[in-house]
Design a protein around this motif. Structure first.
Motif, mmCIF file in Angstrom:
data_model
loop_
_atom_site.group_PDB
_atom_site.id
_atom_site.type_symbol
_atom_site.label_atom_id
_atom_site.label_comp_id
_atom_site.label_asym_id
_atom_site.label_seq_id
_atom_site.Cartn_x
_atom_site.Cartn_y
_atom_site.Cartn_z
ATOM 1 N N CYS A 240 -0.502 0.562 1.866
ATOM 2 C CA CYS A 240 -0.433 1.215 3.172
ATOM 3 C C CYS A 240 -1.141 0.332 4.197
ATOM 4 C CB CYS A 240 -1.106 2.587 3.103
ATOM 5 S SG CYS A 240 -1.322 3.335 4.720
ATOM 6 N N GLU B 213 -2.600 1.198 6.756
ATOM 7 C CA GLU B 213 -3.816 1.863 7.229
ATOM 8 C C GLU B 213 -4.849 2.028 6.115
ATOM 9 O OE1 GLU B 213 -4.370 2.622 10.382
ATOM 10 O OE2 GLU B 213 -2.386 1.710 10.774
ATOM 11 N N CYS B 214 -4.394 2.468 4.955
ATOM 12 C CA CYS B 214 -5.329 2.859 3.891
ATOM 13 C C CYS B 214 -5.491 1.800 2.809
ATOM 14 C CB CYS B 214 -4.880 4.161 3.229
ATOM 15 S SG CYS B 214 -4.414 5.421 4.392
ATOM 16 N N CYS C 136 2.731 6.838 2.691
ATOM 17 C CA CYS C 136 1.417 6.723 2.067
ATOM 18 C C CYS C 136 0.961 8.092 1.591
ATOM 19 C CB CYS C 136 0.423 6.161 3.074
ATOM 20 S SG CYS C 136 -1.264 6.271 2.480
ATOM 21 N N CYS D 237 -2.321 9.021 4.044
ATOM 22 C CA CYS D 237 -2.188 9.313 5.474
ATOM 23 C C CYS D 237 -0.790 9.756 5.865
ATOM 24 C CB CYS D 237 -2.604 8.105 6.308
ATOM 25 S SG CYS D 237 -1.430 6.738 6.181
HETATM 26 ZN ZN ZN Z 1 -2.080 5.147 4.397
#
Ligand code: ZN
Ligand code: ANZ
Length: 859
Positions: free
Chosen positions: A467, A469-470, A507, A510
């Protein structure tokens, strides 16, 4: 009435169907009985079965059937190790799907296994490419991850250009890919690892628990784990001007791993691996850069294993820099050398050419000093250097390094101490260095972490998501399995990484757009726990219920090829230990007893292969002689762990034996009529003797077969059964059917011996035995669920035995003596029997070989 002749082609398919219909081999799970888990390594579904399969699975089948008759609750399952490259390559070639190829081959093999009469509970089949199985492989991966045993990291890895995938260290032999035998390259790649090294010590220690494993397999594992006790010692790097830093910082220190700190005074140069981080910075812009770069580039095509081999020509280059030896402050030149590998120890080595053969050869090649600091007392230098602390000699005329124990010389205050691996000098020097903060005791393992990611479609997808973001996120357990997409066009070059529908996901943390991991797991992850799934194959909540695995495991008898001595067996031991630490298992080792069967070769001792055109197809042999004869033959011809040279004459011989045993059982039961073995002429006395002998043999042979099964000596068990048939036919030849029928004692013995014979042969020739059990003995129920025959050791004892008496190697007489006669009495009887032959000679020696002969040497 005439005897029905033995016809395997009629009885074998018939009984196979009846056993199937009756679910005869369904595992009973009867907790009132002790258990036995008999397991053969599951096959790769490569197509038709070969003789190696037949041997492997016949051994397992005979053991399983035997234990069942001995009253055990037996688990004997079969499945397929169904992921892997051959299916993918075949699919590309035929423009098909790997699943199609795989399942078609599974059907073919399963049909062959049934024709061999193997007693598997097919309801427990595990197929590795079935989502119901690989789902739990992913689940286990996630548990490993939670425990900190999964890592994704960038490092130089083995890359097979042929297979277009990375390989674990265990899968590279002498620089070649284990599967395609192509040359393996090194590449820097980010890959997934299982931290098997966390278990290195336990994997080594617990080999001691494995009394039922062949010594050589344990030795191979111990070598692979490769524990070395030694020390890490800090050297200080001098600046480009050759001056040592006044106050060295951590950045100036390069640490070496050595098993021989006692040889520090003999260090005459310092070596870095070509991959050593920071190596190129040391030489950047200097006159040494080009030569160093050449060495670095030269190793890219060579595997680590090959580089570490002693006989390879060594290459190196001077870096222009120097290190300070912590024990005497001496500056030694730093070289790069291609026999130093980056992933062992620290990738840096203190070179001691007088004590290490590889350093010795390197020093000779590049004309570096060889300082003698350890000597045997017979060395010509010994009188001159014994007790000398300071350095006087810096070259030797030796042929090779001295790697044995010896006396230290030219070694400062350590001079005179005994040096060598694990010597007092080692402890003394480490102690002093540790006190100064320049070194410490350590243990090194050769074992590396297990590289489990593969860049291929036909494998178990690694359950992870990338991901933006993560970062790296595990797939939640409830979303398992991550399924392989079925609509993939491998022939067109499509891969998981190019399969949009597979790659694009959300994801789990998120909910934003994310990409799936597209590597699959090494197929050896599938085979590392399949034996646990067999204990509870339909569980939908867990890979297996702990209580089921704990009841059936460990495997009591595991059977498979020696080629798995390291890879599969080490990985399975690792999985078992981790699953134990996860609270799912209550034992340390998966396989209590291991039998590695020998190979089946052609009559000249050559391995069978399609290219040599010397393959004997099991199906052809079954068509000719029946499965029972093939089974018995393959067990009779050699001890199970030895190679077997195929000899069709031997198979025909076994087939004849089966026919003979068939007739004997018929005859004993009075079912042979005109075809009886009876030959008139024997006296009543001879008949009684033959009967007594038969009864003795019946007890002796049952005991012997039990004994042989304990040691997996199937060949001698069969030989003993043949001896029982010999005793039976001798008896049948001497006693007429009328006499036997008219005598109650005889009738009882006849029926009993027939039953014993059928039961003894039941594990080896299951169809033969089942047919006789019903059609001739007239019994109900399957012979394979009957109790094993009892035996009485007392009745097995012969009253009298016949001994040959030899004079100077020639048999001159036969004598009968009491079975328990004293040696002196036997000698006296023997000498008396050959009195005439000894006429005028001097008896020099008399030797009694119990049960066999009396040997007399006379002149
Ligand atoms: Zn994520
Ligand atoms: C000095 C020395 C003197 C060594 C001597 C041996 C004999 P094992 O037993 O296999 O653990 N070594 C250390 N790291 C290395 C690497 N990355 N690549 C190649 N060789 C390496 O071997 C340990 C020995 O192998 C170490 O001890 C080191 O050489 C070398 F008379 O240090 B020795």
């Amino acid at each position: 009435m005439t005897m029905k002749p033995y016809n395997p082609h009629e009885i074998e398919p018939r009984w196979q169907k009846e056993w199937d219909d009756a679910d005869l081999y369904k595992v009973t799970e009867d907790p009132s009985k002790s258990k036995k888990y008999v397991l053969e390594m599951f096959p790769y579904p490569s197509g038709d079965i070969h003789m190696g399969h037949v041997r492997n699975y016949t051994i397992g089948d005979v053991v399983a059937r035997y234990y069942k008759m001995r009253g055990f609750d037996v688990l004997h399952p079969m499945g397929w190790d169904a992921f892997g490259l051959p299916a993918e390559n075949a699919a590309i070639k035929c423009n098909s799907h790997p699943a199609k190829w795989t399942y078609a081959n599974i059907d073919t093999q399963k049909a062959s296994f049934k024709r061999m009469g193997f007693s598997y509970d097919w309801d427990r089949t595990v197929v590795a490419c079935d989502p119901e199985y690989y789902r739990w492989g992913q689940w286990i991966f996630l548990q490993f991850w939670k425990r900190g045993l999964v890592e994704r990291r960038n490092s130089p890895v083995n890359w097979c250009p042929n297979c277009a995938t990375v390989l674990a260290n265990e899968q590279v032999t002498e620089g070649e890919c284990w599967r395609c035998h192509g040359a393996v390259e090194k590449r820097d790649l980010t890959q997934w690892y299982f931290k098997i090294t966390d278990y290195a010590q336990e994997l080594l220690d617990d080999l001691d628990q494995l009394d039922g494993w062949p010594e050589r397999v344990k030795q191979m594992q111990a070598n692979w784990i490769g524990r070395s006790e030694g020390a890490e010692i800090d050297f200080v790097l001098c600046g480009p001007d050759g001056e040592a830093p006044a106050e060295p910082t951590a950045d100036d220190v390069i640490t070496v791993f050595t098993t021989r700190p006692d040889t520090l005074f003999g260090c005459s140069f310092f070596l870095l691996a070509p991959e050593y981080k920071g190596l190129m910075e040391l030489v950047e812009g200097t006159e040494y850069e080009a030569a160093v770069r050449e060495v670095v580039e030269g190793v890219a095509k060579v595997s680590a294993v090959e580089r570490a081999q002693g006989d390879r020509e060594k290459h190196g280059a001077f870096t222009g820099r120097y290190m300070v030896n912590p024990v005497n402050g001496e500056k030694v030149p730093v070289w790069v050398a291609d026999y130093i590998v980056s992933d062992y120890g620290t990738g840096a080595v203190m070179a001691v050419p007088c004590g290490d053969q590889r350093d010795f050869e390197f020093a000779r090649k590049y004309d570096l000093p060889i300082i003698p600091i350890i000597l045997g007392e017979d060395d010509p230098l010994y009188p001159q250097l014994n007790g000398v602390q300071e350095r006087r000699v810096t070259s030797v005329d030796w042929e090779a390094a001295y790697d044995a124990e010896g006396v230290l010389v030219q070694s400062g205050k350590y001079t005179g101490m005994v040096g060598g691996k694990h010597s007092p000098a080692v402890d003394a020097i480490i102690g002093d260095l540790a006190a100064e903060g320049k070194g410490k005791k350590t243990v090194q393992f050769r074992l590396r972490d297990w590289l489990i990611s593969r860049q291929r479609y036909w494998g178990n997808p690694i359950p992870a998501v990338h991901c933006p973001e993560c970062g790296l996120v595990p797939v939640p357990e409830e979303d398992l399995p991550v399924r392989l997409p079925e609509d993939i066009d491998l022939a067109a070059g499509e891969t998981l990484a190019t399969h949009e529908a597979f790659v694009n996901t959300t994801c789990p943390v998120c909910g934003g757009p994310a990409k799936r991991e597209t590597d699959t797991m090494d197929t050896f992850t599938c085979s590392s726990w399949y034996y646990l799934r067999y204990t509870d194959p339909h569980n939908e909540e867990l890979p297996f219920a702990p209580e089921k695995a704990n009841r059936w495991m460990p495997v009591d008898q595991y059977i498979g090829g020696i080629e798995h001595a390291i890879l599969h067996l080490l990985y399975s031991r690792f999985y078992t230990k981790v699953l134990r630490d996860l609270g799912l298992l209550e034992f340390d080792e998966p396989f209590s007893n291991l039998l590695c069967q020998g190979m089946v070769k052609d009559e000249h001792g050559e391995t069978m292969s399609k290219s040599k055109g010397n393959v004997i197809a099991p199906e052809d042999m079954i068509a000719e002689y029946g499965a029972d004869a093939v089974r018995a033959y393959i067990l009779f011809m050699a001890p199970p762990d030895k190679d077997l040279l195929w000899d069709e004459g031997g198979l025909a011989g076994i087939y004849k034996f089966m026919n003979r045993a068939w007739r004997i059982v018929n005859d004993l039961m009075g079912a042979a009529d005109e075809e009886t073995l009876y030959q008139p002429g024997a006296s009543e006395d001879e008949g009684i003797k033959a009967l007594e002998q038969l009864v003795r043999e019946r007890h002796r042979v049952v005991g012997k077969v039990v004994d042989d099964f304990d040691r997996n000596n199937f060949n001698t068990a069969l030989a003993a059964i043949m001896e029982l048939t010999n005793a039976a036919s001798d008896y049948l030849r001497k006693c007429s059917p009328e006499e036997r029928a008219g005598c109650e004692g005889s009738r009882a013995v006849d029926a009993e011996v027939a039953e014993v014979l059928v039961k003894l042969l039941a594990p080896f020739a299951p169809h033969w035995a089942e047919e006789l059990w019903h059609a001739v003995l007239g019994k109900d129920g399957s012979v394979h669920t009957q109790p094993w025959p009892e035996f009485d050791p007392e009745q097995a004892k012969a009253d009298e035995v016949e001994l040959a008496v030899q004079v100077n190697g020639k048999v001159k007489a036969k004598i009968m003596v009491a079975a328990d006669a004293a040696e002196d009495d036997i000698k006296a009887v023997g000498l008396a029997a050959v009195e005439a032959a000894l006429e005028g000679k001097d008896v020099k020696k008399v030797v009694v070989v119990p049960g066999r002969l009396v040997n007399i040497v006379a002149k």
